[in-house]
Write a protein that holds these residues in place. Structure first.
Motif, PDB file in Angstrom:
ATOM      1  N   SER A   1      55.692  11.144  -8.806  1.00 51.29           N
ATOM      2  CA  SER A   1      55.022  10.301  -9.782  1.00 51.29           C
ATOM      3  C   SER A   1      55.938   9.172 -10.246  1.00 51.29           C
ATOM      4  CB  SER A   1      54.593  11.135 -10.986  1.00 51.29           C
ATOM      5  OG  SER A   1      55.728  11.675 -11.644  1.00 51.29           O
ATOM      6  N   SER A   2      55.348   8.028 -10.540  1.00 51.45           N
ATOM      7  CA  SER A   2      56.114   6.900 -11.035  1.00 51.45           C
ATOM      8  C   SER A   2      56.434   7.103 -12.509  1.00 51.45           C
ATOM      9  CB  SER A   2      55.322   5.605 -10.858  1.00 51.45           C
ATOM     10  OG  SER A   2      54.216   5.585 -11.748  1.00 51.45           O
ATOM     11  N   ILE A   3      57.460   6.405 -12.960  1.00 47.09           N
ATOM     12  CA  ILE A   3      57.847   6.527 -14.359  1.00 47.09           C
ATOM     13  C   ILE A   3      56.761   5.942 -15.253  1.00 47.09           C
ATOM     14  CG2 ILE A   3      59.128   4.343 -14.441  1.00 47.09           C
ATOM     15  CD1 ILE A   3      60.183   7.686 -16.072  1.00 47.09           C
ATOM     16  N   GLU A   4      56.068   4.915 -14.777  1.00 48.03           N
ATOM     17  CA  GLU A   4      54.975   4.328 -15.558  1.00 48.03           C
ATOM     18  C   GLU A   4      53.844   5.327 -15.749  1.00 48.03           C
ATOM     19  OE1 GLU A   4      56.283   2.917 -12.860  1.00 48.03           O
ATOM     20  OE2 GLU A   4      57.434   1.255 -13.754  1.00 48.03           O
TER      21      GLU A   4
ATOM     22  N   ALA B   1      52.497   6.972 -19.316  1.00 46.75           N
ATOM     23  CA  ALA B   1      51.072   6.937 -19.659  1.00 46.75           C
ATOM     24  C   ALA B   1      50.535   8.334 -19.959  1.00 46.75           C
ATOM     25  CB  ALA B   1      50.284   6.298 -18.521  1.00 46.75           C
ATOM     26  N   GLU B   2      50.984   9.323 -19.213  1.00 49.64           N
ATOM     27  CA  GLU B   2      50.537  10.697 -19.447  1.00 49.64           C
ATOM     28  C   GLU B   2      51.074  11.248 -20.762  1.00 49.64           C
ATOM     29  OE1 GLU B   2      51.024  13.350 -16.137  1.00 49.64           O
ATOM     30  OE2 GLU B   2      50.513  11.796 -14.695  1.00 49.64           O
ATOM     31  N   ILE B   3      52.286  10.859 -21.131  1.00 50.05           N
ATOM     32  CA  ILE B   3      52.844  11.286 -22.415  1.00 50.05           C
ATOM     33  C   ILE B   3      52.006  10.714 -23.557  1.00 50.05           C
ATOM     34  CG2 ILE B   3      54.833  11.125 -23.971  1.00 50.05           C
ATOM     35  CD1 ILE B   3      56.612  11.040 -21.468  1.00 50.05           C
TER      36      ILE B   3
ATOM     37  N   ASP C   1      54.909  19.053 -10.441  1.00 49.64           N
ATOM     38  CA  ASP C   1      54.256  17.757 -10.282  1.00 49.64           C
ATOM     39  C   ASP C   1      52.758  17.890 -10.561  1.00 49.64           C
ATOM     40  OD1 ASP C   1      53.066  18.840  -7.972  1.00 49.64           O
ATOM     41  OD2 ASP C   1      54.551  17.944  -6.635  1.00 49.64           O
ATOM     42  N   GLU C   2      52.019  16.801 -10.329  1.00 48.42           N
ATOM     43  CA  GLU C   2      50.588  16.773 -10.646  1.00 48.42           C
ATOM     44  C   GLU C   2      49.794  17.791  -9.842  1.00 48.42           C
ATOM     45  OE1 GLU C   2      52.496  14.382  -9.683  1.00 48.42           O
ATOM     46  OE2 GLU C   2      52.276  12.579 -10.899  1.00 48.42           O
ATOM     47  N   LEU C   3      50.309  18.174  -8.681  1.00 48.03           N
ATOM     48  CA  LEU C   3      49.613  19.132  -7.812  1.00 48.03           C
ATOM     49  C   LEU C   3      50.036  20.575  -8.075  1.00 48.03           C
ATOM     50  CD1 LEU C   3      49.789  17.137  -4.446  1.00 48.03           C
ATOM     51  CD2 LEU C   3      47.896  17.227  -6.095  1.00 48.03           C
ATOM     52  N   GLY C   4      50.947  20.760  -9.032  1.00 47.24           N
ATOM     53  CA  GLY C   4      51.414  22.099  -9.357  1.00 47.24           C
ATOM     54  C   GLY C   4      52.580  22.572  -8.512  1.00 47.24           C
ATOM     55  N   ASN C   5      53.111  21.688  -7.660  1.00 55.01           N
ATOM     56  CA  ASN C   5      54.264  22.052  -6.834  1.00 55.01           C
ATOM     57  C   ASN C   5      55.535  22.074  -7.690  1.00 55.01           C
ATOM     58  OD1 ASN C   5      52.735  22.094  -4.389  1.00 55.01           O
ATOM     59  ND2 ASN C   5      52.801  19.851  -4.375  1.00 55.01           N
TER      60      ASN C   5
END
Length: 230
Positions: free
Chosen positions: A2-5, A9-11, A183-187
């Motif tokens: 994931s990008s830092i941007e 945004a998720e935070i 990560d976003e996929l749970g890995n």
């Protein structure tokens, strides 16, 4: 990865999903929306990270961690270690960001400068894990103060970090821990880092305030070679 941007945004999305204490007047005075995180400053490719407790008024105004009185002590020490001379202006203190990452346990300012509760730290922990494991490239972390060091307890064996922090040489010894992040996929991703704790550089910390510059330089000498001619 994931990008830092995207992470920032998720935070913000998480912060807006349910209320928690934020020092809103300080943000409004700085012209900043209170739910906008101030996640980090510096270079994600740097070897070294400074990890502190949380933001203060000066940090919100500057939109970067470790910018107030304590932060300036850290930045002056960094400048001396990197360049072998004293900084002469604020631009010098800003220049050290090329060689370090600065962040906190929670990317927001609590009201009254009181530490965030454990539930708030737990809520934002996954985002800090992603920052340190998936976005930052380094492996040395200097923690500032008790709260910052305790944030890393889950990444050492049971009781290991607490036992380490009781040692009389805790501010000169180091502790390896394995950070984990999903990560976003749970890995699951992991990274081995070395913790190098220091006391918090606050004038209120009477036991260690006078010793802090020397303790800091000792830590930094392990990371930055002495500049030629210094």
């Amino acid at each position: 990865m994931s990008s830092i941007e995207q992470l920032i945004a998720e935070i913000q999305q998480e912060a807006e999903s349910a209320a928690f204490p934020i020092d809103e007047p300080v943000y409004l005075a700085a012209g900043l929306k209170p739910t906008v995180p101030i996640l980090y400053a510096g270079n994600l490719e740097s070897q070294l990270c400074f990890f502190a407790r949380d933001l203060g008024k000066d940090e919100v105004s500057a939109r970067q961690p470790l910018y107030g009185a304590a932060g300036k002590l850290v930045r002056r020490g960094l400048y001396r270690a990197i360049y072998g001379k004293e900084p002469s202006n604020s631009e010098d203190l800003q220049a050290v960001l090329d060689r370090v990452l600065l962040t906190n346990t929670v990317p927001y300012k609590p009201p009254g400068n009181k530490a965030y509760s454990e539930p708030v730290k737990k809520r934002f922990r996954p985002f800090l894990e992603r920052l340190l494991v998936m976005n930052w490239q380094g492996d040395r972390i200097i923690t500032l103060g008790n709260e910052a060091f305790k944030w890393f307890y889950p990444y050492a064996g049971k009781g290991v970090a607490a036992e380490f922090f009781e040692r009389p040489d805790r501010y000169t010894a180091s502790l390896p821990v394995t950070l984990q992040a999903k990560d976003e996929l749970g890995n699951l991703h992991q990274r081995l880092v070395t913790l190098m704790p220091l006391p918090h550089p606050s004038p209120l910390n009477q036991q260690y305030y006078a010793q802090f510059p020397q303790l800091l330089q000792q830590r930094l000498s392990e990371i930055f070679p002495v500049p030629a001619g210094a």
